[in-house]
Design a protein around this motif. Structure first.
Motif, short mmCIF file in Angstrom:
data_model
loop_
_atom_site.label_atom_id
_atom_site.label_comp_id
_atom_site.label_asym_id
_atom_site.label_seq_id
_atom_site.Cartn_x
_atom_site.Cartn_y
_atom_site.Cartn_z
N HIS A 1 0.85 -1.19 0.00
CA HIS A 1 0.00 0.00 0.00
C HIS A 1 0.89 1.25 0.00
CE1 HIS A 1 -3.41 -2.52 1.90
NE2 HIS A 1 -3.80 -2.16 0.68
N ALA A 2 0.44 2.26 -0.72
CA ALA A 2 1.16 3.54 -0.72
C ALA A 2 1.08 4.19 0.65
CB ALA A 2 0.57 4.46 -1.78
N GLY A 3 2.06 5.02 0.96
CA GLY A 3 2.02 5.75 2.22
C GLY A 3 2.90 5.11 3.28
N TYR A 4 2.45 5.21 4.53
CA TYR A 4 3.28 4.80 5.65
C TYR A 4 3.65 3.31 5.64
CZ TYR A 4 3.41 9.11 8.41
OH TYR A 4 3.66 10.39 8.87
N GLU A 5 2.88 2.49 4.98
CA GLU A 5 3.22 1.07 4.91
C GLU A 5 4.59 0.87 4.25
OE1 GLU A 5 1.24 -2.68 2.69
OE2 GLU A 5 -0.08 -1.65 4.12
N MET A 6 5.01 1.82 3.43
CA MET A 6 6.30 1.74 2.77
C MET A 6 7.47 2.10 3.69
SD MET A 6 5.22 3.67 -0.79
CE MET A 6 6.87 3.51 -1.46
N LYS A 7 7.18 2.83 4.75
CA LYS A 7 8.25 3.45 5.56
C LYS A 7 9.27 2.45 6.12
CE LYS A 7 9.05 6.91 9.16
NZ LYS A 7 10.00 6.14 9.99
N PRO A 8 8.86 1.31 6.69
CA PRO A 8 9.87 0.38 7.21
C PRO A 8 10.85 -0.09 6.13
CG PRO A 8 7.69 -0.21 8.04
CD PRO A 8 7.49 0.83 6.99
N TYR A 9 10.36 -0.24 4.91
CA TYR A 9 11.25 -0.67 3.82
C TYR A 9 12.19 0.46 3.41
CZ TYR A 9 7.69 -4.33 3.52
OH TYR A 9 6.82 -5.35 3.81
N ILE A 10 11.69 1.69 3.43
CA ILE A 10 12.53 2.84 3.12
C ILE A 10 13.61 2.99 4.19
CG2 ILE A 10 12.60 5.34 2.70
CD1 ILE A 10 10.99 3.82 0.59
N ASP A 11 13.19 2.94 5.46
CA ASP A 11 14.12 3.10 6.57
C ASP A 11 15.20 2.02 6.55
OD1 ASP A 11 12.66 5.27 7.39
OD2 ASP A 11 11.66 4.24 9.05
N GLY A 12 14.82 0.80 6.15
CA GLY A 12 15.78 -0.30 6.12
C GLY A 12 16.64 -0.32 4.88
N GLY A 13 16.39 0.58 3.94
CA GLY A 13 17.17 0.62 2.71
C GLY A 13 16.88 -0.55 1.78
N TYR A 14 15.64 -1.05 1.82
CA TYR A 14 15.29 -2.25 1.07
C TYR A 14 14.69 -1.97 -0.30
CZ TYR A 14 15.87 -4.46 5.65
OH TYR A 14 16.38 -4.91 6.84
N LEU A 15 14.43 -0.70 -0.62
CA LEU A 15 13.83 -0.36 -1.91
C LEU A 15 14.73 0.58 -2.69
CD1 LEU A 15 10.08 0.31 -0.93
CD2 LEU A 15 11.15 -1.85 -1.65
N GLU A 16 14.72 0.43 -4.01
CA GLU A 16 15.49 1.31 -4.89
C GLU A 16 14.63 2.52 -5.28
OE1 GLU A 16 18.52 1.04 -5.85
OE2 GLU A 16 19.12 -1.08 -5.85
N PRO A 17 15.19 3.72 -5.27
CA PRO A 17 14.45 4.85 -5.85
C PRO A 17 14.28 4.64 -7.34
CG PRO A 17 16.72 5.48 -5.30
CD PRO A 17 16.52 4.10 -4.76
N ILE A 18 13.12 5.06 -7.87
CA ILE A 18 12.83 4.83 -9.30
C ILE A 18 12.45 6.14 -9.98
CG2 ILE A 18 12.23 2.38 -9.11
CD1 ILE A 18 9.27 3.23 -8.96
N ASP A 19 13.13 7.23 -9.59
CA ASP A 19 12.86 8.53 -10.20
C ASP A 19 13.04 8.49 -11.72
OD1 ASP A 19 12.52 9.72 -7.62
OD2 ASP A 19 14.69 9.83 -7.42
N HIS A 20 14.02 7.71 -12.19
CA HIS A 20 14.29 7.66 -13.63
C HIS A 20 13.10 7.09 -14.40
CE1 HIS A 20 15.37 3.71 -12.08
NE2 HIS A 20 15.39 3.22 -13.32
N LEU A 21 12.41 6.11 -13.81
CA LEU A 21 11.23 5.56 -14.47
C LEU A 21 10.09 6.57 -14.51
CD1 LEU A 21 11.02 1.85 -13.19
CD2 LEU A 21 11.92 2.71 -15.36
N TRP A 22 9.91 7.29 -13.41
CA TRP A 22 8.86 8.32 -13.39
C TRP A 22 9.12 9.36 -14.46
CZ3 TRP A 22 4.48 9.52 -10.34
CH2 TRP A 22 4.09 8.52 -9.46
N ALA A 23 10.39 9.73 -14.65
CA ALA A 23 10.73 10.74 -15.67
C ALA A 23 10.54 10.16 -17.08
CB ALA A 23 12.16 11.21 -15.48
N GLN A 24 11.05 8.95 -17.30
CA GLN A 24 10.96 8.33 -18.63
C GLN A 24 9.52 8.12 -19.08
OE1 GLN A 24 13.13 4.66 -18.29
NE2 GLN A 24 15.10 5.68 -17.94
N GLN A 25 8.67 7.69 -18.15
CA GLN A 25 7.30 7.31 -18.49
C GLN A 25 6.31 8.46 -18.40
OE1 GLN A 25 6.72 4.21 -19.71
NE2 GLN A 25 8.96 3.99 -19.50
N GLY A 26 6.75 9.64 -17.95
CA GLY A 26 5.87 10.80 -17.87
C GLY A 26 4.78 10.65 -16.82
N TRP A 27 5.07 9.88 -15.76
CA TRP A 27 4.05 9.61 -14.74
C TRP A 27 3.66 10.84 -13.93
CZ3 TRP A 27 6.95 4.54 -13.17
CH2 TRP A 27 6.59 3.51 -14.05
N GLU A 28 4.57 11.80 -13.84
CA GLU A 28 4.25 13.04 -13.10
C GLU A 28 2.98 13.69 -13.64
OE1 GLU A 28 5.40 15.06 -10.72
OE2 GLU A 28 7.31 14.20 -10.08
#
Length: 440
Positions: free
Chosen positions: A104-131
């Motif tokens: 789920h989006a939001g705080y459910e992601m936080k433990p994975y972010i804090d633990g360094g378990y997820l890769e940032p995917i800014d490049h995909l957001w830029a490439q795909q025009g998701w913004e």
């Protein structure tokens, strides 16, 4: 004789050479790294009939684009993903994360972010025009520290009151009269007088079903109040809005089936389908239960926003992401591109019962309830993240919130429940790291 000796020597030399060369080849072939299989492994909690059909439709889009990639689905059953959360936390901590998993989006992601378990995917957001195609609140729900870490696949609405339309017609109750709590309880009392003792169906076997109903009642006390709640800014257990919410919930429970604690959410929906009850508060994944039972929207059943929440869209957003150390990182990114694509979302959501997270959906692909939900989403005055479904508040508070709701459903002690909410906020005080701005 000399020729024979020479011939024997040549044969022996050839054999020795063959053995040496063969041994060298065997050594290199057995010790050289073997190529990884071209696979994609994903985890999710979609195991019921309609859910499985939806994720299979999304996978079909992926395999049409990437036919050389084998897809391994690893579903983990359990309402609202509570079982998968426990499984995945242990897997990522052990360095065994799959190529992507549902979250789920939001705080459910936080433990994975804090633990360094997820890769940032800014490049995909830029490439795909998701913004440009995802709404602001949804984008904020998957962004941490200025970076995107997930791709939204769908949006479910949490604040939905479902009703058996034919029973309301039999008892001359206009659904428009249900927009306020006073009107709703008048309808419940009328139904009780006319033979339906428990007009509200509710599950509670997992606690979250009870908390889900309470969450919508809290939102009905005002978006400003709910904004303070999810930002951890409530401090007074005697806040009249908080007290009023629990008084409403107390009255609500008077009309709920007494066996609620033994039922799942879909069993509660089934009571409405069968006409044993008339109302249930549940997210719009419930629509699939009516459809499986061959019921027609606006003929057999209907849906309106929970009393007091008209103009509010309470968001439950399912996402996928790229775990750090994914075995097939290129395929992980290919999967995310399909998840975020218009084609992928318009394949998955019509079956799932949700609406696409993208704003450019092909509305002709969706059923009548979903078309109305898409319109409500576009016209919503407020969008709010759900606490119960992992988005709106820190996990520590959300867990305590479930416990408070479950205890209150049993003991109906308003003061104890109000104290429990404030105590839970205080206990999680240092974990409120997002500032939700729900009011434009």
């Amino acid at each position: 004789m000399e020729v024979m000796r020479t011939l024997h020597a040549v044969i022996i030399a050839v054999l020795v050479t063959a053995i040496i060369v063969g041994g060298i080849l065997y050594y290199f072939l057995s010790t050289a790294p073997k190529p990884k299989a071209n696979l994609l492994e994903i985890y999710h909690w979609w195991t019921s009939g309609g859910e499985k059909a939806a994720i299979d439709a999304l996978v079909a889009v992926f395999q049409e684009k990437y036919p050389d990639v084998g897809v391994i689905q690893s579903p983990v059953a359990g309402g609202a993903g509570y079982v998968l959360k426990a499984v995945m936390k242990s897997m990522v901590a052990a360095g065994e994360a799959p190529d992507s998993f549902q979250i789920h989006a939001g705080y459910e992601m936080k433990p994975y972010i804090d633990g360094g378990y997820l890769e940032p995917i800014d490049h995909l957001w830029a490439q795909q025009g998701w913004e440009e195609v995802f709404p602001a609140v949804v984008k904020d729900m998957v962004k941490w520290g200025g970076h995107y870490y997930a791709v939204p696949l769908n949006i479910h609405r949490a604040n939905v009151l479902w009703y058996n339309k034919k029973i309301l017609e039999q008892h001359n109750i206009d659904p428009a009269s249900l927009e306020t709590w006073d009107g709703f309880f008048e309808a419940c009392e009328k139904l009780r007088r006319e033979g339906i003792t428990y007009p509200i169906a509710m599950g509670g076997i997992g606690k979250w079903e009870i908390a889900h109903a309470l969450e919508q009642i809290l939102i009905s006390q005002g978006v400003d109040f709910y904004q303070d709640l999810i930002n951890g800014k409530l401090s007074d257990p005697n806040d009249p809005r908080l007290v009023n919410a629990f008084n409403i919930f107390k009255r609500y429970m008077d009309y709920v089936n007494p066996d609620y604690a033994t039922l799942t959410w879909d069993q509660a929906v089934a009571k409405v389908i069968r006409g044993e009850s008339v109302f249930t508060i549940m997210g719009d994944w419930a629509n699939g239960e009516f459809l499986v039972a061959n019921k027609t929207f606006n003929v057999d059943y209907g849906a309106i926003p929970v009393p007091g929440t008209k103009g509010v869209y309470v968001l439950v957003v399912d996402c996928f992401q790229k775990p750090k150390g994914a075995r097939h990182p290129e395929n992980s990114e290919k999967w995310l591109i399909v998840v975020g694509s218009k084609e992928g979302q318009d394949a998955f959501n019509p079956i799932k019962g949700s609406i696409p997270a993208r704003l450019d959906a092909d509305i002709n692909k969706y059923g009548p309830y979903q078309r109305s939900a898409i319109q409500d989403f576009k016209n919503a005055q407020y969008m709010a993240p759900s606490i119960v479904h992992g988005s709106g508040a820190p996990e520590k508070f959300a867990s305590a919130f479930n416990d408070v709701a479950s205890a209150f459903a049993s003991n109906r002690n308003v003061q104890e429940a109000c104290n429990g909410i404030i105590n839970a906020i205080q206990a999680a005080k240092n974990e409120y790291v997002k500032e939700w701005k729900l009011i434009p």
